[in-house]
Design a protein around this motif. Structure first.
Motif, PDB file in Angstrom:
ATOM      1  N   GLU A   1      59.787   9.379 -37.382  1.00  0.00           N
ATOM      2  CA  GLU A   1      60.744   9.505 -37.550  1.00  0.00           C
ATOM      3  C   GLU A   1      61.986   8.438 -37.328  1.00  0.00           C
ATOM      4  O   GLU A   1      62.722   7.838 -38.755  1.00  0.00           O
ATOM      5  CB  GLU A   1      60.637  11.026 -36.902  1.00  0.00           C
ATOM      6  N   GLU A   2      61.283   7.388 -36.818  1.00  0.00           N
ATOM      7  CA  GLU A   2      61.217   6.124 -36.111  1.00  0.00           C
ATOM      8  C   GLU A   2      61.184   5.100 -37.546  1.00  0.00           C
ATOM      9  O   GLU A   2      62.448   4.639 -37.999  1.00  0.00           O
ATOM     10  CB  GLU A   2      60.882   5.444 -34.745  1.00  0.00           C
ATOM     11  N   CYS A   3      60.131   5.232 -38.374  1.00  0.00           N
ATOM     12  CA  CYS A   3      60.251   4.603 -39.361  1.00  0.00           C
ATOM     13  C   CYS A   3      60.379   4.371 -40.733  1.00  0.00           C
ATOM     14  O   CYS A   3      60.489   4.107 -41.555  1.00  0.00           O
ATOM     15  CB  CYS A   3      58.579   4.575 -39.806  1.00  0.00           C
ATOM     16  N   LEU A   4      61.623   5.513 -40.247  1.00  0.00           N
ATOM     17  CA  LEU A   4      62.773   5.942 -41.890  1.00  0.00           C
ATOM     18  C   LEU A   4      63.955   5.107 -41.359  1.00  0.00           C
ATOM     19  O   LEU A   4      65.242   5.336 -41.826  1.00  0.00           O
ATOM     20  CB  LEU A   4      62.602   7.386 -41.776  1.00  0.00           C
TER      21      LEU A   4
ATOM     22  N   GLY B   1      67.763  -1.844 -37.837  1.00  0.00           N
ATOM     23  CA  GLY B   1      68.835  -2.439 -36.567  1.00  0.00           C
ATOM     24  C   GLY B   1      68.864  -0.875 -35.803  1.00  0.00           C
ATOM     25  O   GLY B   1      69.502  -1.250 -33.990  1.00  0.00           O
ATOM     26  N   GLN B   2      68.387  -0.302 -36.190  1.00  0.00           N
ATOM     27  CA  GLN B   2      68.893   1.895 -35.590  1.00  0.00           C
ATOM     28  C   GLN B   2      66.651   2.294 -34.953  1.00  0.00           C
ATOM     29  O   GLN B   2      67.163   3.352 -34.176  1.00  0.00           O
ATOM     30  CB  GLN B   2      69.334   2.221 -36.285  1.00  0.00           C
ATOM     31  N   ASN B   3      65.891   1.470 -35.159  1.00  0.00           N
ATOM     32  CA  ASN B   3      64.949   1.821 -35.656  1.00  0.00           C
ATOM     33  C   ASN B   3      64.160   1.658 -33.398  1.00  0.00           C
ATOM     34  O   ASN B   3      64.133   0.695 -32.632  1.00  0.00           O
ATOM     35  CB  ASN B   3      63.742   1.263 -35.738  1.00  0.00           C
TER      36      ASN B   3
ATOM     37  N   LYS C   1      49.461   0.370 -36.226  1.00  0.00           N
ATOM     38  CA  LYS C   1      48.871   1.560 -36.715  1.00  0.00           C
ATOM     39  C   LYS C   1      47.571   1.898 -35.599  1.00  0.00           C
ATOM     40  O   LYS C   1      48.526   3.479 -36.103  1.00  0.00           O
ATOM     41  CB  LYS C   1      47.539   0.213 -36.791  1.00  0.00           C
ATOM     42  N   SER C   2      48.095   2.456 -34.403  1.00  0.00           N
ATOM     43  CA  SER C   2      47.581   2.910 -33.178  1.00  0.00           C
ATOM     44  C   SER C   2      48.290   3.059 -32.489  1.00  0.00           C
ATOM     45  O   SER C   2      48.858   2.836 -32.022  1.00  0.00           O
ATOM     46  CB  SER C   2      46.528   2.221 -32.929  1.00  0.00           C
ATOM     47  N   LEU C   3      48.358   4.762 -32.537  1.00  0.00           N
ATOM     48  CA  LEU C   3      48.910   5.140 -31.189  1.00  0.00           C
ATOM     49  C   LEU C   3      48.096   5.596 -30.403  1.00  0.00           C
ATOM     50  O   LEU C   3      47.442   5.782 -29.978  1.00  0.00           O
ATOM     51  CB  LEU C   3      49.543   6.260 -32.526  1.00  0.00           C
TER      52      LEU C   3
ATOM     53  N   CYS D   1      56.149  -0.978 -40.071  1.00  0.00           N
ATOM     54  CA  CYS D   1      56.273   0.189 -40.424  1.00  0.00           C
ATOM     55  C   CYS D   1      56.689   0.221 -42.276  1.00  0.00           C
ATOM     56  O   CYS D   1      56.570   0.971 -42.291  1.00  0.00           O
ATOM     57  CB  CYS D   1      57.858   0.996 -40.632  1.00  0.00           C
ATOM     58  N   ASP D   2      55.843  -0.272 -42.526  1.00  0.00           N
ATOM     59  CA  ASP D   2      55.573  -0.697 -43.892  1.00  0.00           C
ATOM     60  C   ASP D   2      54.041   1.286 -44.048  1.00  0.00           C
ATOM     61  O   ASP D   2      54.043   1.036 -45.226  1.00  0.00           O
ATOM     62  CB  ASP D   2      54.233  -1.937 -44.237  1.00  0.00           C
ATOM     63  N   TRP D   3      53.218   0.977 -43.011  1.00  0.00           N
ATOM     64  CA  TRP D   3      52.248   2.008 -43.523  1.00  0.00           C
ATOM     65  C   TRP D   3      53.008   2.934 -44.227  1.00  0.00           C
ATOM     66  O   TRP D   3      52.984   4.136 -44.381  1.00  0.00           O
ATOM     67  CB  TRP D   3      51.818   2.218 -42.466  1.00  0.00           C
ATOM     68  N   ALA D   4      54.704   3.661 -43.236  1.00  0.00           N
ATOM     69  CA  ALA D   4      55.256   4.847 -43.357  1.00  0.00           C
ATOM     70  C   ALA D   4      56.136   4.821 -44.944  1.00  0.00           C
ATOM     71  O   ALA D   4      56.515   5.840 -45.711  1.00  0.00           O
ATOM     72  CB  ALA D   4      56.198   5.017 -42.907  1.00  0.00           C
TER      73      ALA D   4
END
Length: 638
Positions: A525-528, A532-534, A581-583, A627-630
């Motif tokens: 959700e953050e990657c959306l 500046g708001q992430n 990439k990894s969480l 967040c490019d993966w998103a």
């Protein structure tokens, strides 16, 4: 006439008795043999051509590894070369350079992966060798020390048996067994150590059977592979190959003559002669064995030097350090712990860091029931690596069912709800104390340390993980407004929130798997959000967050999302990270009895330390937070 009839009856009864004895004996022999799992020996009798699939691990250019950890990993790998030779060749090729912080990978190259563990029992290590791979000095020495007539007898040595019987009768108890090497193998492989007549009888029967059905080479091969050389670092050392590694950190072919005498001497009683507990006793035994081996001309005269006291003490000191750090236990754990998201070197490094951390904590805090749990996985997939330091317990239960207070790891999610309700990262909030009137009484949140300024921005409050700004902001927005938004993340949220505000500071219990899934949802959700708001990027500079004092040289300028958490007075300590990439979710804490005092440990000094150690020393470059993966063709759809 009557006497003849009586004599015939006596002969008849004697014959019946003898036949009964023979039938009973045959039946007993059959019973004994049918209950022995001879497959363990047939394995050595078959024509074996080991097909160990060789695999490799890539060390990436620009990455870092620690020399000692790499060397210990190499010892258990499939690479037959000496580590020093491998290292020297890589330095000459300019593939690595030795620096203060470790070994810097200058050019990418591959290392051999770990060899498969042939022992399927828990806490046991073994690599089986063919007879041709066992240096002749060892099996010749074993025969010379333990069973000089081994090559000539058929499993039982009548002279030794008679001598032992006479001694036992004199002592009126079992003192000597008169056992041949074959009998010793039978006892250790199939029977128990109990000193009873029935066990000895079974041993004799099985020994004769083995000698008739297996070659002397098969018996010696099984002996050197199956005998247990005691226990080191909590691992049963099974077989000659494992003994060479655990006791001398060498492959068998590199064991020197006196070391060979020590290993052969240990066979008499690995616990009785254990070097960590009975060094003087082992020294006497090794000297005796070595003298005998020299008399048998198994060593040349130039190799007849025995160890002095200083050498013995140095060896014991090294073994004690290994016992403390448990690097070989980490190798066993790596091979036993399944999960493909991390390669074996990464898993080995993580377990080594865990051993070091828990060892240090137990020294500082006493023998507390501390453990480590972790999940590391691909943010865009389902593949994960799950870790639990207590291998003897159920990992799935520990990860999926056992809940812990999540502490300040909740704050990024809390701040997202603040922003959804109209707050901005630049809004100012007071750090002055606040007291809420609850039905249960007055409640005043506290801080781990006194804030520097009376007012700060929300982004600064989040970075410093302060408690009072969270409660002030929530109170300002209204607990009733926050509650439905938080229930989207926490279905176990107590209601009404205004009566349980401590939940906003992490007084919520969740198992690790739930925390992992919670953050997987949160990060997506953050990657959306706009950059500046992430919140991921708000917590991406470790110099500005709660780990600023713990972050090392190689991590200070890296960009990664991370959040610490400490709850229950240090009984639950967390670190959650995402590198693009990894969480990962790491928990360090106390299991079992929690009725005593808290612990003076924190997420930043424990869980973060494990993350930093793994990602610094795993032989891979650090990923860039993105967040490019998103989005895009390879991204995820939300």
């Amino acid at each position: 006439m009557g006497k003849i009839i009586n004599l015939n009856k006596i002969v008849k009864y004697v014959l019946i008795f003898l036949i009964a004895i023979i039938v009973f004996a045959i039946s007993y022999v059959i019973f004994v043999l049918t209950n022995i799992p001879f497959d363990k020996l047939r394995h050595y009798a078959s024509s074996r051509t080991p097909m160990r699939e060789e695999s490799f691990i890539n060390f990436q250019e620009g990455a870092l590894v620690q020399r000692g950890e790499w060397q210990n990993f190499h010892l258990f790998s499939s690479d037959p070369k000496r580590f020093k030779n491998v290292e020297r060749a890589l330095i000459k090729d300019e593939s690595i350079s030795l620096i203060k912080e470790g070994v810097l990978i200058e050019k990418s190259f591959k290392i051999n992966d770990l060899l498969e563990n042939d022992c399927k029992d828990i806490f046991c290590y073994q690599k089986q060798l063919d007879f041709a791979e066992i240096p002749s000095v060892f099996w010749k020495g074993l025969i010379g020390i333990e069973d000089q007539r081994f090559l000539n007898h058929s499993g039982i040595d009548p002279k030794s048996l008679l001598r032992a019987l006479i001694t036992d009768i004199k002592e009126m108890r079992f003192v000597q067994g008169g056992s041949t090497l074959t009998q010793q193998l039978v006892k250790n492989l199939f029977l128990t150590n109990e000193k009873t007549f029935s066990r000895k009888l079974k041993e004799l029967i099985v020994s004769v059977y083995i000698e008739r059905n297996f070659t002397k080479e098969n018996i010696l091969e099984a002996y050197f592979n199956e005998f247990v050389w005691g226990s080191m670092q909590g691992i049963r050392v099974k077989g000659f190959y494992a003994a060479s590694l655990f006791y001398f950190q060498k492959r068998p072919e590199r064991i020197d003559p006196y070391e060979a005498a020590i290993l052969i001497g240990l066979l008499k009683g690995p616990n009785y002669y254990h070097p960590l507990r009975n060094l003087k006793r082992l020294k006497g035994r090794a000297d005796l064995v070595f003298k005998k081996l020299v008399e048998l001309n198994l060593f040349s005269h130039k190799n007849t030097a025995v160890w002095g006291d200083k050498r013995w003490k140095r060896w014991q000191k090294r073994l004690k350090k290994l016992e403390k750090d448990k690097p070989f236990e980490a190798a066993w754990f790596t091979l036993a712990d399944k999960g493909s998201y991390l390669n074996n070197f990464e898993k080995y490094i993580f377990k080594s860091k865990v051993n070091k951390l828990l060892g240090g904590l137990r020294v500082a805090l006493g023998k507390k029931d501390l453990s480590v749990k972790a999940i590391i996985g691909d943010i865009s997939g389902q593949e994960t690596y799950k870790f639990y330091s207590k291998f003897e317990r159920s990992k799935e239960r520990a990860i999926n069912n056992e809940a812990h207070q999540i502490g300040s790891t909740i704050k990024p999610i809390i701040y997202r709800t603040f922003f959804k309700l109209g707050k901005t990262p630049e809004d100012i909030v007071s750090t002055e104390p606040i007291t809420l009137k609850l039905k249960s009484g007055d409640w005043t949140p506290t801080e781990a340390h006194i804030p520097e300024y009376p007012e700060i921005t929300l982004i600064e409050a989040l970075q410093k993980s302060l408690n009072i700004p969270v409660i002030r902001t929530a109170n300002d927005l209204g607990m009733k407004e926050l509650e439905p938004l938080l229930k989207e993340y926490f279905n176990n949220l107590k209601s009404p929130l205004e009566q349980y505000p401590s939940q906003l500071l992490g007084a919520i219990e969740l198992p690790l798997s739930s925390v992992y899934e919670l953050y997987k949802k949160f990060i997506k959700e953050e990657c959306l959000q706009e950059e500046g708001q992430n919140i991921l990027f708000m917590l991406a500079d470790p110099k500005l967050t709660t780990v600023s004092r713990m972050v090392g040289k190689y991590f200070r300028d890296l960009s990664f999302f991370g959040k610490t958490g400490t709850s229950n007075k240090g009984l639950d300590n967390w670190y959650i990270f995402f590198d693009g990439k990894s969480l990962g979710v790491i928990w360090v804490g106390l299991e079992g009895d929690r009725t005593g005092e808290g612990l003076s440990i924190y997420g930043g000094t424990t869980a973060f330390k494990l993350f930093q150690g793994l990602y610094r020393d795993r032989g891979k470059r650090f990923n860039e937070l993105t967040c490019d993966w998103a989005s895009g063709s390879n991204g995820l759809n939300f």
